[in-house]
Motif scaffolding. Structure first.
Motif, short mmCIF file in Angstrom:
data_model
loop_
_atom_site.label_atom_id
_atom_site.label_comp_id
_atom_site.label_asym_id
_atom_site.label_seq_id
_atom_site.Cartn_x
_atom_site.Cartn_y
_atom_site.Cartn_z
N TYR A 1 0.83 -1.20 0.00
CA TYR A 1 0.00 0.00 0.00
C TYR A 1 0.87 1.26 0.00
O TYR A 1 0.62 2.19 -0.75
CB TYR A 1 -0.94 -0.02 1.21
CG TYR A 1 -2.03 1.02 1.14
CD1 TYR A 1 -3.09 0.89 0.24
CD2 TYR A 1 -1.99 2.13 1.96
CE1 TYR A 1 -4.08 1.85 0.17
CE2 TYR A 1 -2.98 3.09 1.89
CZ TYR A 1 -4.03 2.94 1.00
OH TYR A 1 -5.00 3.90 0.93
N SER B 1 1.22 3.93 -3.07
CA SER B 1 0.97 5.37 -2.95
C SER B 1 2.15 6.17 -3.49
O SER B 1 1.97 7.18 -4.18
CB SER B 1 0.67 5.76 -1.50
OG SER B 1 1.82 5.69 -0.68
N GLU C 1 2.24 5.89 -7.45
CA GLU C 1 1.32 6.81 -8.13
C GLU C 1 1.76 8.26 -7.94
O GLU C 1 1.65 9.07 -8.87
CB GLU C 1 -0.11 6.58 -7.63
CG GLU C 1 -0.67 5.20 -7.94
CD GLU C 1 -0.52 4.77 -9.40
OE1 GLU C 1 -0.61 5.62 -10.32
OE2 GLU C 1 -0.35 3.57 -9.64
N THR D 1 -5.61 8.04 -8.18
CA THR D 1 -6.37 7.14 -7.31
C THR D 1 -5.44 6.08 -6.72
O THR D 1 -4.38 5.78 -7.27
CB THR D 1 -7.50 6.42 -8.08
OG1 THR D 1 -6.91 5.58 -9.08
CG2 THR D 1 -8.45 7.40 -8.72
N LEU D 2 -5.91 5.49 -5.62
CA LEU D 2 -5.22 4.38 -4.97
C LEU D 2 -6.29 3.54 -4.29
O LEU D 2 -7.07 4.05 -3.49
CB LEU D 2 -4.21 4.89 -3.94
CG LEU D 2 -3.37 3.83 -3.24
CD1 LEU D 2 -2.36 3.21 -4.21
CD2 LEU D 2 -2.65 4.44 -2.05
N ASP D 3 -6.33 2.24 -4.62
CA ASP D 3 -7.33 1.38 -3.97
C ASP D 3 -6.73 0.72 -2.73
O ASP D 3 -5.56 0.93 -2.40
CB ASP D 3 -7.91 0.35 -4.94
CG ASP D 3 -6.90 -0.68 -5.43
OD1 ASP D 3 -5.84 -0.88 -4.79
OD2 ASP D 3 -7.17 -1.31 -6.47
N ASP D 4 -7.54 -0.08 -2.05
CA ASP D 4 -7.11 -0.70 -0.79
C ASP D 4 -5.94 -1.66 -0.96
O ASP D 4 -5.22 -1.93 -0.01
CB ASP D 4 -8.28 -1.44 -0.14
CG ASP D 4 -9.34 -0.48 0.39
OD1 ASP D 4 -9.03 0.71 0.58
OD2 ASP D 4 -10.49 -0.93 0.58
N THR E 1 -3.10 -0.47 -5.58
CA THR E 1 -3.07 -0.30 -7.03
C THR E 1 -3.75 1.02 -7.34
O THR E 1 -4.79 1.35 -6.76
CB THR E 1 -3.84 -1.45 -7.72
OG1 THR E 1 -3.24 -2.67 -7.33
CG2 THR E 1 -3.80 -1.31 -9.21
N GLY E 2 -3.19 1.77 -8.25
CA GLY E 2 -3.76 3.07 -8.54
C GLY E 2 -3.61 3.48 -9.99
O GLY E 2 -3.22 2.69 -10.85
N GLY F 1 -7.33 8.01 -0.92
CA GLY F 1 -6.99 7.33 -2.17
C GLY F 1 -7.53 8.00 -3.42
O GLY F 1 -7.49 7.41 -4.51
N PHE F 2 -8.01 9.23 -3.31
CA PHE F 2 -8.47 9.96 -4.50
C PHE F 2 -8.18 11.44 -4.32
O PHE F 2 -8.53 12.03 -3.30
CB PHE F 2 -9.97 9.78 -4.74
CG PHE F 2 -10.45 10.53 -5.97
CD1 PHE F 2 -10.43 9.90 -7.20
CD2 PHE F 2 -10.86 11.85 -5.89
CE1 PHE F 2 -10.83 10.58 -8.35
CE2 PHE F 2 -11.26 12.54 -7.03
CZ PHE F 2 -11.25 11.91 -8.26
#
Length: 188
Positions: free
Chosen positions: A16, A20, A23, A41-44, A47-48, A143-144
């Motif tokens: 994670y 971050s 990205e 964006t970045l998901d849990d 991945t972004g 994450g956004f």
């Protein structure tokens, strides 16, 4: 780090964090080239995506932006596995060359991308703290972030981005070129 301490929880947290920073490095590379982007964006899972508006950019700039994020992943592997990890990763990129998503990365072996890789290593080293702070800002934002929100967050950081984004490139390029060529020669 001893691999016995790499628990699933540790690896998930590292993934994670690295995601971050990956990205954030893409986004900062857009910014250093004077380019905007719509959002990041970045998901849990870590991945972004940095979504640029449609436009034409040179192959050199495309390679630099694409590889800026990849270098954050490489730096983690180098930290845990040494420089020789670069050979394995570069070999993987060669094998993935038919994958549409690997196009910019494959350019590393085709000339212009090699210069992009060198630029990305120098960029990541010169801006390590700024990239880490920008990654933390993305996480803190859930994450956004829009491109303007990200730029505002970067401008509020205690590190002066206009200086760091352009500094240290020449001093860092030559050692990386020499080291990558040494590794490549060992791999032949």
């Amino acid at each position: 780090m001893d691999t016995t301490t790499m628990t699933p929880a540790y690896l998930a947290a590292e993934n994670y964090r690295i995601g971050s920073e990956h990205e954030a490095a893409h986004a900062l590379a857009y910014m250093v080239h004077g380019l905007s982007f719509d959002h990041i964006t970045l998901d849990d899972a870590g991945t972004g995506l940095v979504q640029p508006p449609p436009r034409m950019i040179s192959n050199d700039v495309a390679a630099r932006v694409a590889l800026a994020g990849q270098v954050m992943d490489l730096n983690w592997h180098r930290q845990h596995n040494g420089d020789e990890a670069l050979c394995d990763i570069m070999d993987y990129w060669d094998c993935a060359a038919d994958d549409e998503d690997a196009h910019d990365i494959h350019n590393v072996r085709q000339g212009t991308g090699f210069a992009g890789l060198i630029w990305a290593f120098a960029f990541a080293d010169a801006n390590a703290e700024l990239i880490a702070q920008a990654g933390r800002s993305l996480v803190k934002a859930g994450g956004f972030m829009t491109g303007s929100e990200f730029a505002e967050a970067v401008n509020e950081m205690p590190v002066e981005p206009s200086h760091l984004l352009r500094s240290s490139y020449v001093a860092l390029v030559e050692p990386y070129m020499v080291r990558l060529m040494e590794i490549e020669q060992k791999n032949v």
